[in-house]
Enzyme design. Structure first.
Site, PDB file in Angstrom:
ATOM      1  N   HIS A  17      -9.863   4.365   2.412  1.00  0.00           N
ATOM      2  CA  HIS A  17      -8.543   3.737   2.317  1.00  0.00           C
ATOM      3  C   HIS A  17      -8.262   2.859   3.538  1.00  0.00           C
ATOM      4  O   HIS A  17      -7.583   1.843   3.430  1.00  0.00           O
ATOM      5  CB  HIS A  17      -7.456   4.809   2.205  1.00  0.00           C
ATOM      6  CG  HIS A  17      -7.524   5.615   0.951  1.00  0.00           C
ATOM      7  ND1 HIS A  17      -6.622   5.474  -0.086  1.00  0.00           N
ATOM      8  CD2 HIS A  17      -8.402   6.569   0.551  1.00  0.00           C
ATOM      9  CE1 HIS A  17      -6.932   6.308  -1.059  1.00  0.00           C
ATOM     10  NE2 HIS A  17      -8.009   6.985  -0.699  1.00  0.00           N
ATOM     11  N   ASP A 109      -0.398   2.150   1.223  1.00  0.00           N
ATOM     12  CA  ASP A 109      -1.457   2.663   0.371  1.00  0.00           C
ATOM     13  C   ASP A 109      -0.854   3.192  -0.927  1.00  0.00           C
ATOM     14  O   ASP A 109       0.195   3.837  -0.919  1.00  0.00           O
ATOM     15  CB  ASP A 109      -2.224   3.769   1.092  1.00  0.00           C
ATOM     16  CG  ASP A 109      -3.517   4.137   0.385  1.00  0.00           C
ATOM     17  OD1 ASP A 109      -3.451   4.766  -0.692  1.00  0.00           O
ATOM     18  OD2 ASP A 109      -4.597   3.806   0.913  1.00  0.00           O
ATOM     19  N   HIS A 142      -4.113   5.751 -17.924  1.00  0.00           N
ATOM     20  CA  HIS A 142      -4.210   6.295 -19.274  1.00  0.00           C
ATOM     21  C   HIS A 142      -4.034   7.813 -19.271  1.00  0.00           C
ATOM     22  O   HIS A 142      -3.455   8.374 -20.214  1.00  0.00           O
ATOM     23  CB  HIS A 142      -5.547   5.905 -19.911  1.00  0.00           C
ATOM     24  CG  HIS A 142      -5.587   4.510 -20.443  1.00  0.00           C
ATOM     25  ND1 HIS A 142      -4.736   4.080 -21.437  1.00  0.00           N
ATOM     26  CD2 HIS A 142      -6.360   3.440 -20.122  1.00  0.00           C
ATOM     27  CE1 HIS A 142      -4.995   2.808 -21.723  1.00  0.00           C
ATOM     28  NE2 HIS A 142      -5.973   2.393 -20.929  1.00  0.00           N
TER      29      HIS A 142
END
Length: 221
Positions: A17, A109, A142
């Site tokens: 990250h 982030d 999803h």
């Protein structure tokens, strides 16, 4: 971009990250903005080595740790991390607001969605930066929408707008959801308020020079 524009960028303190956020921050700095990467004390040692060696300013705020933490400790203290960093970031913004360079914008982030609440508290705009690819985030989206459910059954997964995926193609958080349940919750929380942001930024190697700002549109997801 105006020269006096001051942007804060806050990464999640894990290597996968930190580097994308740092590179994105450098990119913003080339557009004339003053950019400060707001790192937390978990990665104090590694980030202080960058001081003065980059076009991006580095600021360390407390997350309750005294130095480098391993993954297990970071996972075990996620709730504490949120509480302490929210307070530390608020205090830092208040300090900057009385300085020569008050911030105007926060890039955070994507797994730190509560940062947007801190930004709004001080009248700042905020936008998440997704360090994972769009395809990976679509799979998680999803799951959030219920298109797929855990545990995944069968050797393949079929999702709109994506090629057929095998179980080895998807994140271990999904193929083996009991491995790091706290991290899976952290990743899924990225969708809690992302549509409240004016912009969404993604880490991608495609169209890096595209300057157009596209409106948020999830109809194709």
């Amino acid at each position: 971009m105006e020269r006096e524009t001051h942007i804060l960028a806050i990464p999640y303190p894990l290597q996968g990250h930190i580097n994308p956020m740092l590179q994105f921050s450098k990119r913003l700095a080339t557009k004339g903005a003053r950019v400060t990467l707001v790192a937390t004390s978990t990665i104090r040692n590694s980030m202080q080595a960058l001081q003065g060696a980059s076009s991006v300013n580095i600021e360390i705020i407390s997350d309750g740790s005294e130095g480098d933490e391993n993954l297990e400790n970071l996972i075990a203290t996620l709730d504490r991390f949120k509480v302490i960093v929210s307070q530390s970031l608020s205090e830092y913004i208040e300090k900057l607001n009385s300085s020569k360079y008050p911030p105007k914008f926060i890039v955070y982030d994507h797994v730190l969605p509560w940062t947007l609440d801190v930004a709004k508290k001080y009248g700042l705009d905020g936008a998440p930066f997704f360090t994972q690819s769009c395809a990976v985030n679509v799979i998680y989206y999803h799951l959030k929408q219920g298109t797929i459910r855990l545990p995944i059954e069968g050797p393949t997964v079929s999702l709109p707008s994506l090629p057929k995926l095998t179980i080895d193609d998807i994140s271990s958080f999904l193929s083996n959801p009991s491995s790091y349940p706290a991290l899976l919750n952290l990743v899924m929380d990225q969708f809690s308020n992302f549509l409240e942001a004016k912009w969404l930024f993604f880490s991608s190697f495609m169209d890096l020079e595209l300057e157009a700002v596209l409106p948020i549109d999830m109809t194709s997801v």
